[in-house]
Scaffold this motif. Structure first.
Motif, PDB file in Angstrom:
ATOM      1  N   HIS A 182      14.319   1.388  13.611  1.00  0.00           N
ATOM      2  CA  HIS A 182      13.343   1.861  12.620  1.00  0.00           C
ATOM      3  C   HIS A 182      13.713   1.383  11.224  1.00  0.00           C
ATOM      4  CE1 HIS A 182      11.528   5.157  10.047  1.00  0.00           C
ATOM      5  NE2 HIS A 182      10.570   5.067  10.945  1.00  0.00           N
ATOM      6  N   THR A 183      12.717   0.984  10.464  1.00  0.00           N
ATOM      7  CA  THR A 183      12.881   0.868   9.017  1.00  0.00           C
ATOM      8  C   THR A 183      12.049   1.983   8.397  1.00  0.00           C
ATOM      9  OG1 THR A 183      11.154  -0.850   9.057  1.00  0.00           O
ATOM     10  CG2 THR A 183      13.434  -1.593   8.806  1.00  0.00           C
ATOM     11  N   ARG A 184      12.652   2.711   7.478  1.00  0.00           N
ATOM     12  CA  ARG A 184      12.018   3.927   6.933  1.00  0.00           C
ATOM     13  C   ARG A 184      11.458   3.701   5.535  1.00  0.00           C
ATOM     14  NH1 ARG A 184      14.670   9.030   4.212  1.00  0.00           N
ATOM     15  NH2 ARG A 184      12.992  10.529   4.470  1.00  0.00           N
ATOM     16  N   TRP A 185      10.335   4.313   5.302  1.00  0.00           N
ATOM     17  CA  TRP A 185       9.785   4.418   3.947  1.00  0.00           C
ATOM     18  C   TRP A 185       9.665   5.921   3.715  1.00  0.00           C
ATOM     19  CZ3 TRP A 185       7.143   0.196   1.087  1.00  0.00           C
ATOM     20  CH2 TRP A 185       6.673   0.615  -0.147  1.00  0.00           C
ATOM     21  N   ALA A 186      10.607   6.490   2.982  1.00  0.00           N
ATOM     22  CA  ALA A 186      10.750   7.947   2.894  1.00  0.00           C
ATOM     23  C   ALA A 186       9.495   8.627   2.349  1.00  0.00           C
ATOM     24  CB  ALA A 186      11.928   8.293   1.996  1.00  0.00           C
ATOM     25  N   THR A 187       9.077   9.668   3.052  1.00  0.00           N
ATOM     26  CA  THR A 187       8.034  10.556   2.516  1.00  0.00           C
ATOM     27  C   THR A 187       8.570  11.975   2.360  1.00  0.00           C
ATOM     28  OG1 THR A 187       7.162  11.168   4.682  1.00  0.00           O
ATOM     29  CG2 THR A 187       6.186   9.234   3.631  1.00  0.00           C
ATOM     30  N   HIS A 188       9.465  12.395   3.256  1.00  0.00           N
ATOM     31  CA  HIS A 188      10.017  13.750   3.231  1.00  0.00           C
ATOM     32  C   HIS A 188      11.538  13.649   3.239  1.00  0.00           C
ATOM     33  CE1 HIS A 188       5.911  14.468   4.382  1.00  0.00           C
ATOM     34  NE2 HIS A 188       6.079  15.787   4.317  1.00  0.00           N
ATOM     35  N   HIS A 200      16.164   7.219  10.026  1.00  0.00           N
ATOM     36  CA  HIS A 200      15.895   7.388  11.458  1.00  0.00           C
ATOM     37  C   HIS A 200      16.855   6.467  12.228  1.00  0.00           C
ATOM     38  CE1 HIS A 200      11.447   8.735  10.709  1.00  0.00           C
ATOM     39  NE2 HIS A 200      12.204   9.003   9.661  1.00  0.00           N
ATOM     40  N   HIS A 237       9.828   7.528  13.897  1.00  0.00           N
ATOM     41  CA  HIS A 237       8.451   7.974  13.655  1.00  0.00           C
ATOM     42  C   HIS A 237       7.922   7.333  12.383  1.00  0.00           C
ATOM     43  CE1 HIS A 237       6.541  11.249  11.045  1.00  0.00           C
ATOM     44  NE2 HIS A 237       5.557  10.897  11.844  1.00  0.00           N
ATOM     45  N   ASN A 238       6.648   7.019  12.427  1.00  0.00           N
ATOM     46  CA  ASN A 238       5.954   6.470  11.276  1.00  0.00           C
ATOM     47  C   ASN A 238       4.904   7.473  10.831  1.00  0.00           C
ATOM     48  OD1 ASN A 238       4.566   4.934   9.422  1.00  0.00           O
ATOM     49  ND2 ASN A 238       3.614   3.585  10.927  1.00  0.00           N
ATOM     50  N   GLY A 239       4.947   7.881   9.585  1.00  0.00           N
ATOM     51  CA  GLY A 239       3.905   8.758   9.063  1.00  0.00           C
ATOM     52  C   GLY A 239       4.430  10.125   8.676  1.00  0.00           C
ATOM     53  N   ILE A 240       3.562  11.114   8.776  1.00  0.00           N
ATOM     54  CA  ILE A 240       3.868  12.458   8.276  1.00  0.00           C
ATOM     55  C   ILE A 240       3.527  13.490   9.340  1.00  0.00           C
ATOM     56  CG2 ILE A 240       3.103  14.199   6.590  1.00  0.00           C
ATOM     57  CD1 ILE A 240       2.737  11.848   4.602  1.00  0.00           C
ATOM     58  N   THR A 288      14.073  15.520   6.646  1.00  0.00           N
ATOM     59  CA  THR A 288      12.834  14.842   7.043  1.00  0.00           C
ATOM     60  C   THR A 288      11.922  15.740   7.869  1.00  0.00           C
ATOM     61  OG1 THR A 288      13.709  14.031   9.136  1.00  0.00           O
ATOM     62  CG2 THR A 288      14.058  12.647   7.199  1.00  0.00           C
ATOM     63  N   ASP A 289      10.635  15.398   7.833  1.00  0.00           N
ATOM     64  CA  ASP A 289       9.675  16.035   8.728  1.00  0.00           C
ATOM     65  C   ASP A 289       9.909  15.557  10.166  1.00  0.00           C
ATOM     66  OD1 ASP A 289       8.947  13.455   7.932  1.00  0.00           O
ATOM     67  OD2 ASP A 289       6.798  13.840   8.014  1.00  0.00           O
ATOM     68  N   THR A 290      10.365  14.335  10.320  1.00  0.00           N
ATOM     69  CA  THR A 290      10.528  13.710  11.642  1.00  0.00           C
ATOM     70  C   THR A 290      11.482  14.471  12.551  1.00  0.00           C
ATOM     71  OG1 THR A 290      10.127  11.550  10.662  1.00  0.00           O
ATOM     72  CG2 THR A 290      11.233  11.574  12.797  1.00  0.00           C
TER      73      THR A 290
HETATM   74  N1  GLU Z   1       7.939  10.994   7.187  1.00  0.00           N
HETATM   75  C1  GLU Z   1       9.051  10.318   7.742  1.00  0.00           C
HETATM   76  C2  GLU Z   1      10.254  10.349   6.820  1.00  0.00           C
HETATM   77  O1  GLU Z   1      10.139  10.597   5.651  1.00  0.00           O
HETATM   78  C3  GLU Z   1       8.714   8.894   8.171  1.00  0.00           C
HETATM   79  C4  GLU Z   1       8.443   7.958   7.033  1.00  0.00           C
HETATM   80  C5  GLU Z   1       8.080   6.558   7.515  1.00  0.00           C
HETATM   81  O2  GLU Z   1       6.915   6.374   7.942  1.00  0.00           O
HETATM   82  O3  GLU Z   1       8.947   5.684   7.452  1.00  0.00           O
HETATM   83  O4  GLU Z   1      11.344  10.142   7.264  1.00  0.00           O
END
Ligand code: GLU
Length: 147
Positions: free
Chosen positions: A70-76, A85, A100-103, A125-127
């Protein structure tokens, strides 16, 4: 936007996972990781470039026929190794690893429910709720794809 790679083969899949992540670097990311299965589960994560993850995986001698990456783009949660991840739920002889990708919009309600079942959270994280949720379902003999 995150990137996800999975591989299963009769040979070591770590180079396949890392090459896959490299091909997805253009999407943007802040951290990266892999979880591989070779009898037991091994996880390697790094903040920053896939090159750093690759170096750490080599250092560890990571070698397995099955894995996810996984490459992550942090949201939570912040950009930290602990929030990168894959996230793992490990209890007894059952290890569940997820990317996981998304929220997960209902992550707070799920977190509360899973805490009450005895799960301890290691990340912000939410994941991570997904790892524990799947673990709890499998442990209860339920099909997580039919929940
Ligand atoms: N919501 C997740 C997080 O913040 C996944 C972000 C993502 O899509 O990379 O870890």
């Amino acid at each position: 936007m995150c990137g996800i790679v999975g591989a299963a083969a009769r040979r070591n899949v770590v180079p396949i996972l890392i090459d896959g992540l490299r091909k997805l670097e253009y999407r943007g990311y802040d951290s990266a990781g892999i979880a591989i299965l070779n009898g037991s589960m091994t996880r390697v994560r790094a903040v920053g470039r896939v090159a750093e993850l690759d170096a750490r995986a080599r250092e560890k001698g990571a070698d397995a026929p099955v894995g996810i990456a996984h490459t992550r783009w942090a949201t939570h949660g912040g950009v930290t190794e602990g929030n990168a991840h894959p996230h793992i739920s490990s209890q007894g002889d059952l290890d569940i690893s997820v990317v996981h990708n998304g929220i997960i919009e209902n992550h707070e309600a799920l977190r509360e429910r899973l805490r009450n079942l005895g799960y301890e959270f290691q990340s912000q994280t939410d994941t991570e709720v997904v790892a524990h949720l799947v673990h709890s379902l499998v442990r209860a003999g339920r099909d997580p794809f039919d929940a």
